[in-house]
Write an enzyme that holds these catalytic residues in place. Structure first.
Site, PDB file in Angstrom:
ATOM      1  N   TYR A 101       0.857  -1.193   0.000  1.00  0.00           N
ATOM      2  CA  TYR A 101       0.000   0.000   0.000  1.00  0.00           C
ATOM      3  C   TYR A 101       0.891   1.240   0.000  1.00  0.00           C
ATOM      4  O   TYR A 101       1.904   1.289   0.708  1.00  0.00           O
ATOM      5  CB  TYR A 101      -0.880   0.006   1.255  1.00  0.00           C
ATOM      6  N   GLU A 195      -3.353   7.506  -4.044  1.00  0.00           N
ATOM      7  CA  GLU A 195      -3.238   6.253  -3.305  1.00  0.00           C
ATOM      8  C   GLU A 195      -3.145   5.078  -4.271  1.00  0.00           C
ATOM      9  O   GLU A 195      -3.871   5.033  -5.258  1.00  0.00           O
ATOM     10  CB  GLU A 195      -4.470   6.071  -2.409  1.00  0.00           C
TER      11      GLU A 195
END
Ligand code: GDP
Ligand code: MN
Length: 387
Positions: A101, A195
């Site tokens: 992530y 993101e």
């Protein structure tokens, strides 16, 4: 403005962040065409602005045209947490060794940019928030590649499912490179959030973005003509759309007290005061200086379209704006617009005495004058059925 995944990936690609080849499809036939172009196997992905599409069945692997047809038919029209799928993104499927992530956003309280990186990406991130390693970046300085290398080291990324083998230098260098590019995309691209979840390691040791979440800073739109291409399919709040057409600074919220104020500061304080007395605002609306009947009419028209609104609170502090003009505007506007909710008005400042005379001459059950901001908020919240 929030981007759809495919738009975010197009944005990433401008900054050379590795993404898979693919294309958009609005019909089943188009999905097959895009799949043939991308090369099998492919992933058929629902394009909606909400997370957890995978869990909801909105992301499916397909090995041939028949499977693409089956999945595209199922996913188009699917309701994912209240968002109906109208568009698909079909891309060449990636082999995944490991999911990570990565994101950059602004930490307002720290007055710094905030990078977040985790060795546990994909849906695992939700159950492992403690795995996130942060990096604060001073917006006035460049991002130091050395600091990024240390950041990546501290995230403890592994290359195998059992989490035993360290990522290794070559792949680590790709992670560093991708993060530097993601940071450029964030800063130069004027985003509020970028993101990648998951950021993946492929079995042949390369780093790749499998998903994207990008939120652009609308205040910077003037220097990004290329953003126009993103606007077509945006799902805009109906109220915000109307407000934009009328040139108003309007942000839709979830409460039932419609708010009109002059100046962003006063609009914010009005929101806070409404909250403080137990109510909740339906919107933020700054009508700016020199508000005349037209501006007040436009503002009331927009708020009037919101079915949640039970009362309208007008809070004006007259400086350049003359209160008598605003009062005239309110009276004029109430004649032009058939309002569904009562109005509580608080006016103060330039020509306030004249304004009060005008309002008092037109006083009714649905036009209530308040002495000050707190009084106005209390009266409004009471009318809305709150405390
Ligand atoms: P989200 O659920 O809305 O966040 O959608 P994502 O695009 O992140 O996809 C969810 C999950 O689907 C990912 O975490 C992957 O595990 C899986 N997935 C997505 N694309 C691919 C792909 O190309 N290959 C494989 N094997 N899995 C994928
Ligand atoms: Mn994702």
């Amino acid at each position: 403005m929030d981007l759809f995944e495919y738009q975010g990936k197009q944005y990433f690609a401008r900054y050379d962040i590795p993404v898979s080849p693919g294309g958009v499809a609005d019909t089943v036939d188009e999905a097959v065409v895009q799949a043939e172009k991308a090369g099998y196997p492919v992933v058929v992905k629902a394009q909606v602005q909400v997370g957890g599409r995978g869990k909801a069945g909105g992301i499916q692997l397909a090995n041939n045209a028949d499977e693409v047809r089956k999945h595209a038919t199922n996913i188009l029209g699917m309701d994912i947490k209240g968002h109906v799928v109208k568009r698909l993104w079909v891309e060449h499927a990636s082999d995944i060794a490991k999911e990570y992530y990565a994101s950059f956003t602004l930490d307002r309280s720290a007055k710094q940019f905030l990078g977040m990186l985790s060795a546990k990406g994909g849906i695992e991130i939700e159950s492992n928030p403690e795995s996130i390693v942060t990096l604060y970046v001073n917006p006035a300085e460049d991002l130091d590649p050395g600091a990024v290398r240390k950041w990546v080291d501290s995230a403890g990324m592994k290359q195998d499912e059992a989490n035993t083998i360290d990522l290794g230098d070559a792949a680590k260098a790709e992670v560093v490179d991708t993060l530097l590019k993601l940071y450029r995309c964030f800063v130069e691209g004027d985003a509020d959030l970028v993101e990648i979840n998951p950021l993946i390691l492929t079995p042949d040791g390369h780093i790749h973005a499998l998903d994207s979440k990008v939120s652009l800073d609308d205040s910077a739109a003037y220097r990004h003509p290329e953003w126009d291409a993103f606007r077509g399919l945006q799902v805009m709040d109906e109220r915000e759309k109307l407000a934009k057409e009328k040139g108003l600074q309007y942000i839709g919220l979830d409460g039932d007290v419609g708010i009109i104020a002059n100046g962003a500061g006063l609009a914010m304080s009005t929101l806070d005061t409404v909250t403080q007395v137990g109510g909740s605002a339906a919107n933020f609306l700054d009508i700016g200086g020199g508000a005349n009947a037209d501006v007040v009419t436009n503002a009331l028209t927009v708020i009037n379209t919101d079915p949640k609104v039970k009362v309208i609170l007008i809070n004006i502090f007259g400086g350049v704006t003359r209160c008598d003009e605003v009062a005239k505007g309110i009276i004029e506007a109430t004649k032009r617009v058939q309002l569904k909710s009562p109005i509580v008005v608080r006016l103060d400042g330039t020509n306030v005495d004249l304004a009060r005379e005008i309002l008092d001459a037109n006083k009714s059950d649905t036009l209530i004058r308040a002495a000050d901001m707190l009084d106005a908020a209390r009266k409004a919240v009471q009318l809305a059925g709150g405390k």
